[in-house]
Motif scaffolding. Structure first.
Motif, PDB file in Angstrom:
ATOM      1  N   ILE A  92      -1.061   7.135 -22.579  1.00  0.00           N
ATOM      2  CA  ILE A  92      -1.714   7.107 -21.174  1.00  0.00           C
ATOM      3  C   ILE A  92      -2.243   8.641 -20.727  1.00  0.00           C
ATOM      4  N   ALA A  93      -1.602   9.171 -20.825  1.00  0.00           N
ATOM      5  CA  ALA A  93      -2.098  10.737 -20.332  1.00  0.00           C
ATOM      6  C   ALA A  93      -1.258  12.068 -20.892  1.00  0.00           C
ATOM      7  N   LEU A  94      -2.101  12.467 -21.069  1.00  0.00           N
ATOM      8  CA  LEU A  94      -2.248  14.112 -21.490  1.00  0.00           C
ATOM      9  C   LEU A  94      -1.293  15.284 -20.622  1.00  0.00           C
ATOM     10  N   PRO A  95      -0.889  16.224 -21.141  1.00  0.00           N
ATOM     11  CA  PRO A  95      -0.320  17.426 -20.656  1.00  0.00           C
ATOM     12  C   PRO A  95      -0.551  18.097 -19.627  1.00  0.00           C
ATOM     13  N   GLY A  96       0.189  18.013 -18.576  1.00  0.00           N
ATOM     14  CA  GLY A  96      -0.592  18.244 -17.164  1.00  0.00           C
ATOM     15  C   GLY A  96      -1.247  17.133 -16.317  1.00  0.00           C
ATOM     16  N   ASP A  97      -0.706  15.877 -16.521  1.00  0.00           N
ATOM     17  CA  ASP A  97      -1.917  14.917 -16.249  1.00  0.00           C
ATOM     18  C   ASP A  97      -0.707  14.745 -15.272  1.00  0.00           C
ATOM     19  N   ARG A  98      -1.127  14.238 -14.124  1.00  0.00           N
ATOM     20  CA  ARG A  98       0.248  13.715 -13.114  1.00  0.00           C
ATOM     21  C   ARG A  98       0.237  11.762 -12.864  1.00  0.00           C
ATOM     22  N   VAL A  99       1.101  11.505 -13.459  1.00  0.00           N
ATOM     23  CA  VAL A  99       0.924  10.163 -13.493  1.00  0.00           C
ATOM     24  C   VAL A  99       2.026   9.251 -12.930  1.00  0.00           C
ATOM     25  N   GLU A 100       1.632   7.972 -12.628  1.00  0.00           N
ATOM     26  CA  GLU A 100       3.397   7.107 -11.803  1.00  0.00           C
ATOM     27  C   GLU A 100       2.413   5.814 -12.056  1.00  0.00           C
ATOM     28  N   MET A 101       3.429   5.121 -11.916  1.00  0.00           N
ATOM     29  CA  MET A 101       3.316   4.013 -11.916  1.00  0.00           C
ATOM     30  C   MET A 101       4.131   2.613 -11.113  1.00  0.00           C
ATOM     31  N   ARG A 102       3.576   1.789  -9.769  1.00  0.00           N
ATOM     32  CA  ARG A 102       4.186   1.273  -8.997  1.00  0.00           C
ATOM     33  C   ARG A 102       3.946  -0.306  -8.571  1.00  0.00           C
ATOM     34  N   GLN A 103       5.164  -1.448  -9.183  1.00  0.00           N
ATOM     35  CA  GLN A 103       5.035  -2.248  -9.159  1.00  0.00           C
ATOM     36  C   GLN A 103       3.098  -2.806 -10.080  1.00  0.00           C
ATOM     37  N   GLY A 104       3.489  -2.466 -10.966  1.00  0.00           N
ATOM     38  CA  GLY A 104       2.906  -2.208 -12.235  1.00  0.00           C
ATOM     39  C   GLY A 104       1.051  -1.942 -12.134  1.00  0.00           C
ATOM     40  N   ARG A 105       0.724  -1.121 -11.240  1.00  0.00           N
ATOM     41  CA  ARG A 105      -0.149  -0.413 -10.728  1.00  0.00           C
ATOM     42  C   ARG A 105       0.312   0.805 -11.264  1.00  0.00           C
ATOM     43  N   LEU A 106      -0.882   1.353 -12.235  1.00  0.00           N
ATOM     44  CA  LEU A 106      -1.144   2.716 -13.130  1.00  0.00           C
ATOM     45  C   LEU A 106      -2.114   3.744 -10.993  1.00  0.00           C
ATOM     46  N   ARG A 107      -1.500   4.744 -11.807  1.00  0.00           N
ATOM     47  CA  ARG A 107      -2.317   5.442 -10.998  1.00  0.00           C
ATOM     48  C   ARG A 107      -2.341   7.572 -11.409  1.00  0.00           C
ATOM     49  N   ILE A 108      -3.112   8.143 -12.200  1.00  0.00           N
ATOM     50  CA  ILE A 108      -3.482   8.989 -12.973  1.00  0.00           C
ATOM     51  C   ILE A 108      -4.028  10.222 -12.136  1.00  0.00           C
ATOM     52  N   ASN A 109      -3.291  11.639 -12.168  1.00  0.00           N
ATOM     53  CA  ASN A 109      -3.935  12.177 -11.228  1.00  0.00           C
ATOM     54  C   ASN A 109      -4.790  12.375  -9.727  1.00  0.00           C
ATOM     55  N   GLY A 110      -4.109  11.340  -9.242  1.00  0.00           N
ATOM     56  CA  GLY A 110      -3.917  10.917  -8.303  1.00  0.00           C
ATOM     57  C   GLY A 110      -5.189   9.613  -7.311  1.00  0.00           C
ATOM     58  N   GLU A 111      -5.625   9.249  -8.823  1.00  0.00           N
ATOM     59  CA  GLU A 111      -6.816   8.003  -8.509  1.00  0.00           C
ATOM     60  C   GLU A 111      -6.110   6.917  -9.163  1.00  0.00           C
ATOM     61  N   GLU A 112      -5.738   6.006  -8.544  1.00  0.00           N
ATOM     62  CA  GLU A 112      -5.506   4.252  -8.749  1.00  0.00           C
ATOM     63  C   GLU A 112      -6.604   3.761  -9.331  1.00  0.00           C
ATOM     64  N   ALA A 113      -5.542   2.561 -10.637  1.00  0.00           N
ATOM     65  CA  ALA A 113      -6.504   2.378 -11.531  1.00  0.00           C
ATOM     66  C   ALA A 113      -6.846   0.766 -10.920  1.00  0.00           C
ATOM     67  N   ALA A 114      -8.049   0.332 -11.051  1.00  0.00           N
ATOM     68  CA  ALA A 114      -8.338  -0.870 -10.745  1.00  0.00           C
ATOM     69  C   ALA A 114      -8.693  -1.379 -11.158  1.00  0.00           C
ATOM     70  N   TYR A 115      -8.783  -2.945 -11.114  1.00  0.00           N
ATOM     71  CA  TYR A 115      -7.464  -4.067 -11.557  1.00  0.00           C
ATOM     72  C   TYR A 115      -8.649  -5.403 -11.886  1.00  0.00           C
ATOM     73  N   GLU A 116      -9.271  -6.130 -12.561  1.00  0.00           N
ATOM     74  CA  GLU A 116     -10.017  -6.882 -13.179  1.00  0.00           C
ATOM     75  C   GLU A 116      -9.555  -7.964 -13.650  1.00  0.00           C
ATOM     76  N   GLU A 117      -9.590  -9.286 -13.025  1.00  0.00           N
ATOM     77  CA  GLU A 117      -8.554 -10.122 -13.752  1.00  0.00           C
ATOM     78  C   GLU A 117     -10.012 -11.239 -15.026  1.00  0.00           C
ATOM     79  N   ILE A 118      -9.603 -11.296 -15.747  1.00  0.00           N
ATOM     80  CA  ILE A 118     -10.010 -11.637 -16.803  1.00  0.00           C
ATOM     81  C   ILE A 118      -8.861 -13.326 -17.112  1.00  0.00           C
ATOM     82  N   GLU A 119      -8.152 -13.391 -17.151  1.00  0.00           N
ATOM     83  CA  GLU A 119      -7.808 -14.732 -17.701  1.00  0.00           C
ATOM     84  C   GLU A 119      -6.252 -14.757 -17.734  1.00  0.00           C
TER      85      GLU A 119
END
Length: 220
Positions: A92-119
């Protein structure tokens, strides 16, 4: 004894070559748990390219030469830095990346992941049986993948962390049922075994034990 070696030298050469191939060039890895659901299922057997990142001295973690760079989104086999167990997770993350996860939502280098429900569907979780699960597409850092969350189960948060040099952060796609870097820490490069490329074969080991032919040959 000398006669035995002479009579079986062809077989011994085969064993040596086979061992070298599996420990230095390519390997296969059975999937024993559901930590990579929905993309990998228990009973899948994946082909692992051991030369994707490094050429290593056979039967060791000693790197002879770097051959390629690990990338976000790679499905990687590696030895756990905690106890040496072989694991398979997504990088998920490379050396130097800033990463966190809160309540199941991932954020890498300040960008929060977008989630789209499938099923939404019931998923087997030992020892509780079937648990409602939500499958989604996760898009972040120019990559996307399918992930799964178990309803009523909250994934362990990952506090904001900068990945150290030579280290990588691994997460299971089944985010609420995976012993990954949230539990074992980041993984040093020398413990990376290889990149899982495709599913070689698959059988329903949790049910009928019949082959799942539709999964044979699928790329990861």
């Amino acid at each position: 004894m000398r006669g035995w070696f002479k009579n079986n030298k062809g077989f011994l050469v085969f064993l040596i070559c086979f061992g070298f191939f599996r420990t230095a060039i390519a390997d296969w890895n059975p999937i024993p748990s559901g930590s990579m659901r929905p993309n990998l299922l228990e009973g899948d057997v994946v082909f692992v390219n051991r030369l994707a990142y490094d050429l290593k001295l056979p039967l060791s973690n000693h790197v002879l030469v770097h051959l390629g760079e690990p990338q976000r989104g790679d499905v990687v086999t590696f030895s756990s830095p905690k106890d040496g167990t072989r694991l398979i997770k997504r990088l998920i993350a490379l050396p130097g990346d800033r990463v966190e996860m809160r309540q199941g939502r991932l954020r890498i280098n300040g960008e929060e992941a977008a989630y789209e429900e499938i099923e939404s569907l019931p998923e087997p979780v030992e020892p509780w049986g079937l648990v409602p699960a939500l499958r989604m597409t996760e898009k972040v850092a120019d990559g996307q993948r399918r992930v799964q969350h178990l309803q009523g189960v909250l994934a362990r948060d990952l506090p904001a962390t900068v990945i150290p040099p030579g280290q990588y952060l691994m997460l299971g796609d089944n985010r609420d049922n995976s012993a990954d870097s949230r539990f074992i820490g980041t993984v040093p490069r020398e413990l990376l075994i290889g990149r899982a490329v495709r599913i070689l074969a698959s059988a329903d080991i949790k049910g009928s034990w019949l082959p799942r032919f539709e999964r044979f040959g699928q790329r990861l």
